[in-house]
Enzyme design. Structure first.
Site, PDB file in Angstrom:
ATOM      1  N   ASP A  83       0.844  -1.192   0.000  1.00 36.35           N
ATOM      2  CA  ASP A  83       0.000   0.000   0.000  1.00 36.35           C
ATOM      3  C   ASP A  83       0.885   1.250   0.000  1.00 36.35           C
ATOM      4  O   ASP A  83       1.881   1.324   0.718  1.00 36.35           O
ATOM      5  CB  ASP A  83      -0.921  -0.009   1.224  1.00 36.35           C
ATOM      6  CG  ASP A  83      -2.087   0.942   1.063  1.00 36.35           C
ATOM      7  OD1 ASP A  83      -3.225   0.472   0.940  1.00 36.35           O
ATOM      8  OD2 ASP A  83      -1.859   2.174   1.048  1.00 36.35           O
ATOM      9  N   ILE A  84       0.486   2.228  -0.794  1.00 40.48           N
ATOM     10  CA  ILE A  84       1.270   3.455  -0.928  1.00 40.48           C
ATOM     11  C   ILE A  84       1.226   4.296   0.359  1.00 40.48           C
ATOM     12  O   ILE A  84       2.105   5.119   0.594  1.00 40.48           O
ATOM     13  CB  ILE A  84       0.763   4.263  -2.148  1.00 40.48           C
ATOM     14  CG1 ILE A  84       1.823   5.167  -2.703  1.00 40.48           C
ATOM     15  CG2 ILE A  84      -0.501   5.043  -1.813  1.00 40.48           C
ATOM     16  CD1 ILE A  84       1.480   5.726  -4.078  1.00 40.48           C
TER      17      ILE A  84
ATOM     18  N   ASN B 134     -12.842  -3.026   2.716  1.00 43.53           N
ATOM     19  CA  ASN B 134     -13.712  -1.858   2.815  1.00 43.53           C
ATOM     20  C   ASN B 134     -14.703  -1.889   1.651  1.00 43.53           C
ATOM     21  O   ASN B 134     -14.317  -2.151   0.508  1.00 43.53           O
ATOM     22  CB  ASN B 134     -12.876  -0.577   2.766  1.00 43.53           C
ATOM     23  CG  ASN B 134     -11.957  -0.455   3.966  1.00 43.53           C
ATOM     24  OD1 ASN B 134     -12.296  -0.878   5.068  1.00 43.53           O
ATOM     25  ND2 ASN B 134     -10.776   0.109   3.760  1.00 43.53           N
TER      26      ASN B 134
ATOM     27  N   GLY C 299     -15.675   2.884   3.918  1.00 43.27           N
ATOM     28  CA  GLY C 299     -14.407   3.582   3.714  1.00 43.27           C
ATOM     29  C   GLY C 299     -13.673   3.186   2.450  1.00 43.27           C
ATOM     30  O   GLY C 299     -12.468   3.413   2.329  1.00 43.27           O
ATOM     31  N   GLN C 300     -14.401   2.626   1.490  1.00 44.40           N
ATOM     32  CA  GLN C 300     -13.757   2.235   0.229  1.00 44.40           C
ATOM     33  C   GLN C 300     -13.497   3.472  -0.622  1.00 44.40           C
ATOM     34  O   GLN C 300     -14.426   4.230  -0.917  1.00 44.40           O
ATOM     35  CB  GLN C 300     -14.638   1.241  -0.542  1.00 44.40           C
ATOM     36  CG  GLN C 300     -13.988   0.727  -1.820  1.00 44.40           C
ATOM     37  CD  GLN C 300     -14.832  -0.332  -2.532  1.00 44.40           C
ATOM     38  OE1 GLN C 300     -16.008  -0.538  -2.217  1.00 44.40           O
ATOM     39  NE2 GLN C 300     -14.238  -0.996  -3.500  1.00 44.40           N
TER      40      GLN C 300
ATOM     41  N   HIS D   6     -10.448  -5.120  -3.353  1.00 48.15           N
ATOM     42  CA  HIS D   6      -9.096  -5.380  -2.855  1.00 48.15           C
ATOM     43  C   HIS D   6      -9.154  -5.795  -1.405  1.00 48.15           C
ATOM     44  O   HIS D   6     -10.046  -5.386  -0.657  1.00 48.15           O
ATOM     45  CB  HIS D   6      -8.195  -4.148  -3.031  1.00 48.15           C
ATOM     46  CG  HIS D   6      -8.776  -2.885  -2.482  1.00 48.15           C
ATOM     47  ND1 HIS D   6      -9.743  -2.163  -3.154  1.00 48.15           N
ATOM     48  CD2 HIS D   6      -8.546  -2.221  -1.329  1.00 48.15           C
ATOM     49  CE1 HIS D   6     -10.069  -1.095  -2.431  1.00 48.15           C
ATOM     50  NE2 HIS D   6      -9.365  -1.118  -1.316  1.00 48.15           N
TER      51      HIS D   6
ATOM     52  N   HIS E  71      -7.086  -5.713   2.010  1.00 45.87           N
ATOM     53  CA  HIS E  71      -5.960  -5.174   2.778  1.00 45.87           C
ATOM     54  C   HIS E  71      -5.434  -6.269   3.701  1.00 45.87           C
ATOM     55  O   HIS E  71      -6.231  -6.939   4.380  1.00 45.87           O
ATOM     56  CB  HIS E  71      -6.417  -4.024   3.677  1.00 45.87           C
ATOM     57  CG  HIS E  71      -6.895  -2.801   2.973  1.00 45.87           C
ATOM     58  ND1 HIS E  71      -6.106  -1.681   2.806  1.00 45.87           N
ATOM     59  CD2 HIS E  71      -8.089  -2.496   2.417  1.00 45.87           C
ATOM     60  CE1 HIS E  71      -6.800  -0.740   2.176  1.00 45.87           C
ATOM     61  NE2 HIS E  71      -8.012  -1.209   1.930  1.00 45.87           N
TER      62      HIS E  71
HETATM   63  P1  5GP Z   1      -9.697   1.579   0.247  1.00 46.36           P
HETATM   64  O1  5GP Z   1      -9.764   2.873   0.977  1.00 46.36           O
HETATM   65  O2  5GP Z   1     -10.417   1.657  -1.086  1.00 46.36           O
HETATM   66  O3  5GP Z   1     -10.145   0.377   1.059  1.00 46.36           O
HETATM   67  O4  5GP Z   1      -8.182   1.296  -0.014  1.00 46.36           O
HETATM   68  C1  5GP Z   1      -7.474   1.817  -1.070  1.00 46.36           C
HETATM   69  C2  5GP Z   1      -6.032   1.692  -0.696  1.00 46.36           C
HETATM   70  O5  5GP Z   1      -5.261   1.816  -1.862  1.00 46.36           O
HETATM   71  C3  5GP Z   1      -5.558   2.764   0.286  1.00 46.36           C
HETATM   72  O6  5GP Z   1      -5.005   2.155   1.432  1.00 46.36           O
HETATM   73  C4  5GP Z   1      -4.520   3.537  -0.514  1.00 46.36           C
HETATM   74  O7  5GP Z   1      -3.426   3.956   0.268  1.00 46.36           O
HETATM   75  C5  5GP Z   1      -4.113   2.554  -1.580  1.00 46.36           C
HETATM   76  N1  5GP Z   1      -3.724   3.169  -2.839  1.00 46.36           N
HETATM   77  C6  5GP Z   1      -4.411   4.112  -3.542  1.00 46.36           C
HETATM   78  N2  5GP Z   1      -3.758   4.423  -4.672  1.00 46.36           N
HETATM   79  C7  5GP Z   1      -2.653   3.636  -4.699  1.00 46.36           C
HETATM   80  C8  5GP Z   1      -1.568   3.514  -5.625  1.00 46.36           C
HETATM   81  O8  5GP Z   1      -1.498   4.170  -6.669  1.00 46.36           O
HETATM   82  N3  5GP Z   1      -0.590   2.629  -5.319  1.00 46.36           N
HETATM   83  C9  5GP Z   1      -0.637   1.878  -4.192  1.00 46.36           C
HETATM   84  N4  5GP Z   1       0.383   1.026  -3.976  1.00 46.36           N
HETATM   85  N5  5GP Z   1      -1.638   1.973  -3.294  1.00 46.36           N
HETATM   86  C10 5GP Z   1      -2.630   2.847  -3.550  1.00 46.36           C
END
Ligand code: 5GP
Ligand code: ZN
Length: 114
Positions: A30-31, A87, A93-94, A100, A102
């Protein structure tokens, strides 16, 4: 799917710190990590969220499970334990509308989450 960041990562249009890839899945760090180990396991197929999964995806889910366990062991978080989070939509919180998983570990994870 046009303009989907995780689809673009899956086809290498956008770089990511890939830690696993096969025909159906990618996994990458995760970034914006929320724990010492925080990676995402992502089906290459554009599935928006958990609600879009159907009976035909049972094999995919089994594969996600195997990859999560294998990577958790490889990254050294299996013994102490870890958390898997999916999420889903706004209240979940998606922020990226591509399914995906986590995987977070390397520290104690509070419950309930904030
Ligand atoms: P969500 O909030 O949808 O459950 O999670 C999305 C996740 O993707 C977040 O934890 C966010 O940091 C990660 N993320 C978003 N854009 C990128 C990206 O371009 N590269 C990577 N490695 N992670 C990303
Ligand atoms: Zn997508």
């Amino acid at each position: 799917m046009a303009d989907c960041i995780f689809c673009k990562i899956a086809v290498k249009e956008i770089p990511a710190d890939l830690i696993y890839e096969d025909e159906n899945l990618v996994a990458f760090n995760d970034i914006n990590p929320q724990a010492p180990v925080h990676f995402l396991v992502v089906p290459k197929k554009h599935i928006v969220n958990l609600l879009e999964l159907g009976p035909a995806d049972a094999g995919l889910l089994a594969q996600v499970h195997r990859v999560i366990v294998s990577l958790a062991r490889k990254r050294g978080i299996a013994d102490a334990g870890f958390r898997v989070v999916i999420n889903t939509k706004e209240n979940g919180g998606q922020t990226v509308p591509h399914l995906h998983f986590h995987v977070l570990g390397g520290r104690f994870m509070d419950w309930p989450p904030g």
